[in-house]
Structure formats: C-alpha cells, structure tokens
Design a protein around this motif. Structure first.
Motif, mmCIF file in Angstrom:
data_model
loop_
_atom_site.group_PDB
_atom_site.id
_atom_site.type_symbol
_atom_site.label_atom_id
_atom_site.label_comp_id
_atom_site.label_asym_id
_atom_site.label_seq_id
_atom_site.Cartn_x
_atom_site.Cartn_y
_atom_site.Cartn_z
ATOM 1 N N MET A 1 0.832 -1.179 0.000
ATOM 2 C CA MET A 1 0.000 0.000 0.000
ATOM 3 C C MET A 1 0.880 1.246 0.000
ATOM 4 O O MET A 1 1.819 1.342 0.771
ATOM 5 C CB MET A 1 -0.893 -0.018 1.244
ATOM 6 C CG MET A 1 -1.739 1.220 1.372
ATOM 7 S SD MET A 1 -2.950 1.099 2.699
ATOM 8 C CE MET A 1 -2.175 2.122 3.916
ATOM 9 N N ASN A 2 0.580 2.182 -0.877
ATOM 10 C CA ASN A 2 1.289 3.455 -0.908
ATOM 11 C C ASN A 2 0.685 4.397 0.110
ATOM 12 O O ASN A 2 -0.534 4.524 0.203
ATOM 13 C CB ASN A 2 1.205 4.096 -2.292
ATOM 14 C CG ASN A 2 2.002 3.335 -3.327
ATOM 15 O OD1 ASN A 2 2.989 2.687 -2.990
ATOM 16 N ND2 ASN A 2 1.595 3.409 -4.569
ATOM 17 N N SER A 3 1.528 5.050 0.865
ATOM 18 C CA SER A 3 1.063 6.031 1.834
ATOM 19 C C SER A 3 1.227 7.422 1.257
ATOM 20 O O SER A 3 2.116 7.673 0.449
ATOM 21 C CB SER A 3 1.883 5.935 3.124
ATOM 22 O OG SER A 3 1.735 4.673 3.711
ATOM 23 N N HIS A 4 0.361 8.313 1.673
ATOM 24 C CA HIS A 4 0.534 9.717 1.337
ATOM 25 C C HIS A 4 -0.090 10.545 2.448
ATOM 26 O O HIS A 4 -0.958 10.081 3.173
ATOM 27 C CB HIS A 4 -0.033 10.058 -0.039
ATOM 28 C CG HIS A 4 -1.517 9.941 -0.150
ATOM 29 N ND1 HIS A 4 -2.163 8.740 -0.361
ATOM 30 C CD2 HIS A 4 -2.495 10.866 -0.053
ATOM 31 C CE1 HIS A 4 -3.467 8.940 -0.398
ATOM 32 N NE2 HIS A 4 -3.705 10.224 -0.209
ATOM 33 N N LEU A 5 0.387 11.762 2.578
ATOM 34 C CA LEU A 5 -0.054 12.654 3.633
ATOM 35 C C LEU A 5 -0.696 13.875 3.001
ATOM 36 O O LEU A 5 -0.123 14.489 2.100
ATOM 37 C CB LEU A 5 1.150 13.078 4.483
ATOM 38 C CG LEU A 5 0.902 14.084 5.593
ATOM 39 C CD1 LEU A 5 0.030 13.465 6.686
ATOM 40 C CD2 LEU A 5 2.231 14.549 6.172
ATOM 41 N N VAL A 6 -1.893 14.211 3.453
ATOM 42 C CA VAL A 6 -2.589 15.405 2.980
ATOM 43 C C VAL A 6 -2.826 16.300 4.192
ATOM 44 O O VAL A 6 -3.696 16.001 5.021
ATOM 45 C CB VAL A 6 -3.930 15.061 2.294
ATOM 46 C CG1 VAL A 6 -4.663 16.328 1.888
ATOM 47 C CG2 VAL A 6 -3.700 14.161 1.086
ATOM 48 N N PRO A 7 -2.044 17.377 4.337
ATOM 49 C CA PRO A 7 -2.304 18.279 5.461
ATOM 50 C C PRO A 7 -3.660 18.954 5.286
ATOM 51 O O PRO A 7 -4.054 19.312 4.172
ATOM 52 C CB PRO A 7 -1.168 19.296 5.389
ATOM 53 C CG PRO A 7 -0.553 19.137 4.047
ATOM 54 C CD PRO A 7 -0.943 17.810 3.503
#
Length: 127
Positions: A1-7
């Motif tokens: 699974m690819n992680s990403h961060l959205v502030p």
C-alpha cells in the motif's frame, strides 16, 4: 500500500481561504464538501501537492490558528520564484514575517503568514 499525507488546514472562513489559496498560490479546487453552508472539506492541488482545508468547528475540536493564539506548524512550499509568490500572497492579504532572501544554507527563503494564521516558508533556488 502506498502512503501519502494530505495536510488539512483549519481556517476561520473556508470559502475565503479557498479564494485566497486559488488566487494567491494558483491552487486548483478539486473537491468541496459542505453541509448547511459550512465547508467540512475542501481539497486543493498545487502542482503535485495536495492539501485540504476545513472550517474550524469548536464542537469537533477543530481549532484554527486564530482561536489558539497562532500556528505551531510551518508549511514549506518550494516554488520557482519565492519572491513573486510572497508578493502575490501579500497582495491577497498575507503578512511578511521574514522577508525572502538568500540563506546561508543554500536556499532563497522567506516566511509569510496567510490571512488565516498559517505560516508558509516559501523556498527556492539561490539568486
């Protein structure tokens, strides 16, 4: 699974913030979710960057910087021309905290506070 961060920035006026970020930064609004006129989620893209915003809501514990005495977070945005970006942001209501200039660590940077209390470090290549 690819992680990403959205502030997700909490703001005192979500629609005004959407206008500011689109006009001052050139961000594009990709999603706006509102109920009874209150924006609970707005998603914006700025190049390859995605960030979100929402109206502060005391009952949910969502506090914007103005309601808690300022922001403890610095958002670092790398742009081609930090001087022009700072100028545009100020034209649309931001305030210069630290003027853009060449820094001894090899970046051209400055800091602005947007009209909603969020602190942006505008970063680019040395001139």
């Amino acid at each position: 699974m690819n992680s990403h961060l959205v502030p997700k920035l909490l703001v005192s006026d979500a629609d005004a913030a959407i206008t500011f970020y689109t006009e001052a930064l050139g961000a594009q609004l990709s999603l706006r979710v509102a109920e009874d006129g209150v924006v609970h989620h707005g998603e914006l893209t700025l190049g390859s960057v995605v960030f979100a915003l929402a109206q502060s809501a005391e009952e949910w514990g969502w506090a914007d910087p103005g309601s808690v005495g300022g922001s403890p977070v610095l958002l670092v945005l790398t742009v081609a021309d930090p001087d022009a970006t700072a100028d545009r942001m100020v034209k649309h209501g931001a305030e210069v905290v630290i003027p853009v200039g060449n820094r001894p660590y090899g970046k051209r940077q400055g800091r602005v506070k947007d009209p909603f209390g969020h602190l942006w470090v505008l970063s680019g290549e040395l001139r």
